[in-house]
Design a protein around this motif. Structure first.
Motif, short mmCIF file in Angstrom:
data_model
loop_
_atom_site.label_atom_id
_atom_site.label_comp_id
_atom_site.label_asym_id
_atom_site.label_seq_id
_atom_site.Cartn_x
_atom_site.Cartn_y
_atom_site.Cartn_z
N THR A 137 -37.67 63.99 -2.35
CA THR A 137 -39.11 63.88 -2.13
C THR A 137 -39.73 65.24 -1.87
O THR A 137 -40.93 65.43 -2.07
N CYS A 172 -44.38 68.93 0.00
CA CYS A 172 -45.00 69.22 1.29
C CYS A 172 -46.01 70.34 1.09
O CYS A 172 -46.02 71.01 0.06
N GLY A 202 -35.08 61.96 1.08
CA GLY A 202 -36.18 62.53 1.85
C GLY A 202 -35.69 63.36 3.01
O GLY A 202 -34.52 63.28 3.41
N CYS A 205 -40.17 64.57 7.60
CA CYS A 205 -41.47 65.06 8.10
C CYS A 205 -42.39 65.54 6.99
O CYS A 205 -43.48 66.05 7.26
N GLU A 206 -41.98 65.40 5.72
CA GLU A 206 -42.74 65.96 4.60
C GLU A 206 -44.02 65.15 4.32
O GLU A 206 -44.16 64.00 4.76
N SER A 207 -44.93 65.76 3.58
CA SER A 207 -46.16 65.06 3.18
C SER A 207 -45.85 63.90 2.24
O SER A 207 -46.50 62.85 2.30
N ASN A 208 -44.90 64.07 1.37
CA ASN A 208 -44.52 63.05 0.40
C ASN A 208 -43.59 62.04 1.06
O ASN A 208 -42.38 62.02 0.83
N GLN A 209 -44.16 61.18 1.91
CA GLN A 209 -43.37 60.26 2.72
C GLN A 209 -42.70 59.18 1.88
O GLN A 209 -43.30 58.63 0.94
N GLU A 211 -41.95 56.12 2.62
CA GLU A 211 -42.56 54.79 2.69
C GLU A 211 -43.69 54.66 1.67
O GLU A 211 -43.84 53.63 1.01
N GLU A 212 -44.51 55.70 1.54
CA GLU A 212 -45.60 55.66 0.57
C GLU A 212 -45.07 55.74 -0.86
O GLU A 212 -45.59 55.10 -1.76
N ARG A 229 -33.02 59.25 4.53
CA ARG A 229 -33.86 60.16 5.30
C ARG A 229 -32.93 61.09 6.08
O ARG A 229 -32.29 60.69 7.04
#
Length: 500
Positions: A137, A172, A202, A205-209, A211-212, A229
């Motif tokens: 991710t 991120c 993943g 803590c990245e922007s590209n989570q 879950e999303e 993760r």
């Protein structure tokens, strides 16, 4: 298009309407050549792949090749003169208004006797490979993915074609549409049928989570998907190995089977082009796209900035006003993208293209769009989206080789045909067959080249097409493409926004 050649030739002109002919080998000044029955004494030395005037061209008038303008003459050009960047300039500018004049009917799909041996997935799609893909991710865990892939390959069952990680620096410090594009491409790659198993890797803590990202993947397509993760595991490497082994166990049951040519999803691409690309390799790839589409399959054409100046050849093939509007809007939005960033829309061809004989972007585009064959344009999709129909789809992506080949794989291509006149070793997540535009490249770089389209000048277009289709079917059935033999597999993500 070359149909048949009864003897070796030194020059070629597509049409009597064209102002120029192309030298197929270096020609000295003073050489006499015959173009459509006319004897021409060359005033200049003409490098192989470069153009000379077959008709007089007045200053300020259009210069025609491929039956269309490739730019404007900056001075009078006499018959026999070298025609290139020193006396021709682009006529491209900004956005244009396009008028829809009617829909092109979709063509009847003919039953093909050709087939290949592929992996049939539960949703009916067919992969040309059975590989396990590790998709990070975010770049922070890219090297972790590569280490997991290296160890996973040591434990891979015989009928799994490989474990591959696709590192990248993004995921991120991205915002809005820029981050959305990264997430869309990764999610779509996870759905490519060549991936018999996928590990989404993943950090946490990245922007590209994660879950999303998972929301972009339908639940009924997650049976071969695993998620890790890294920040949540005390030993992320051991946890990754366990998930990989679980997926490899499932993939070990997969087997190739005979499937019709209609199940092939063909990406088409060019890079390191020369003036021969539009005479040999690109029209030959176009015949492959037409053959697959006629059989009921799909082909995907991208590199939108490299259709500038030739977009009408595609627009006139739109199957509906909606498709026409999408395509014309896409062309204009790309031009706007250039202009808003302070760049001219004609900032192409590259130095290598110019050295190979391509003078303007119009000329490059008129050669490049031939990869899409002559089939109707059935759909236009955005970057990171997947094809949803058979026929020819136009995909939003730039010309950059790594970015566009990745976008093709994300859109669903299970094999990509990549024409080149200068050569490149680059490969994408799917088999990326390099089609050389000329004998010289094929002979100099046999480790890069899968097929020599220079055969067009000896066997004609139809004869070379039969040979190339045989080669495509062999690769689709498991024979490695050159990029695979060289372990040249990578992704490139289109970065468009600010970096935090």
């Amino acid at each position: 298009m070359v149909e048949t050649l009864s003897k070796p030739v030194t020059v070629m002109r597509i049409s009597a309407e064209d102002h120029v002919a192309v030298a197929l080998q270096p020609l000295e000044a003073g050489t006499e050549v015959v173009v459509d029955g006319q004897a021409i004494h060359l005033r200049d030395a003409i490098p192989a792949g470069h153009k000379f005037a077959a008709l007089p061209i007045a200053a300020g008038s259009p210069v025609r090749r491929y039956r269309a303008p490739i730019g404007l003459a900056t001075r009078d050009i006499a018959v026999g003169e070298h025609v290139h960047v020193h006396n021709v300039h682009t006529a491209l500018s900004g956005e244009k208004a396009y008028a829809f004049s009617g829909a092109r009917a979709e063509e009847h799909k003919a039953q093909s006797s050709r087939s290949f041996r592929g992996y049939v997935r539960p949703d009916g799609s067919v992969g040309t490979r059975n590989e396990l893909w590790i998709l990070p991710t975010v770049g922070c865990v890219g090297r972790l993915g590569e280490r997991l892939a290296a160890k996973g390959n040591l434990r891979s069952p015989a009928n799994v074609d490989g474990v591959h990680a696709f590192n990248h620096p993004f995921g991120c410090s991205q915002l809005g549409a820029d981050l959305d594009g990264t997430a869309a491409v990764i999610a779509s790659l996870a759905l490519n049928p060549n991936a018999g198993g996928v590990l989404l890797l993943g950090l946490g803590c990245e922007s590209n989570q994660l879950e999303e990202l998972l929301k972009r993947i339908p639940e009924d397509r997650r049976d071969r998907l695993r998620v890790l993760r890294a920040q949540s595991e005390s030993d992320e490497f051991a946890a990754g190995e366990a998930l990989i082994d679980e997926l490899l166990g499932l993939m070990a049951e997969d087997r190739r089977e005979d499937v019709p040519l209609s199940k092939l999803r063909l990406g088409v691409k060019c890079g390191g082009s020369d003036a021969m690309s539009g005479l040999t390799a690109n029209p030959l790839i176009g015949l492959m796209a037409d053959a697959v589409i006629e059989a009921g399959g799909a082909a995907i054409l991208t590199e939108i900035p490299e259709i500038f100046g030739a977009e009408n050849l595609l627009l006139e093939r739109a199957t509906s006003e909606e498709v026409f509007d999408k395509l014309s809007g896409l062309v204009n939005s790309f031009k706007r993208y250039f202009i808003e960033n302070g760049e001219p829309v004609s900032e192409n061809p590259s130095p290598g293209n110019i050295a190979g004989g391509i003078t303007t972007l119009e000329e490059k585009s008129l050669g490049a769009v031939q990869k899409g064959g002559l089939a109707p344009v059935c759909d236009v999709i955005g970057y990171g989206e997947r094809i949803s129909t058979t026929g020819l789809t136009v995909l939003e992506a730039p010309g950059n080789d790594a970015v566009s080949t990745t976008a093709l794989a994300a859109a669903g291509a299970t094999i990509t045909l990549f024409s080149t006149g200068r050569g490149t070793p680059l490969g994408s997540p799917v088999p990326t067959m390099k089609i050389a535009s000329n004998h010289s490249l094929a002979e100099r770089k046999p480790g890069w080249i899968d097929f020599d389209a220079g055969l067009v000048l000896e066997k004609g277009m139809a004869g070379a097409a039969d040979l190339l289709l045989d080669r495509i079917i062999a690769v689709a059935s498991g024979e490695p493409a050159r990029n695979e033999s060289n372990d040249e597999r990578a992704i490139g993500i289109w970065k468009r926004g600010v970096t935090l």
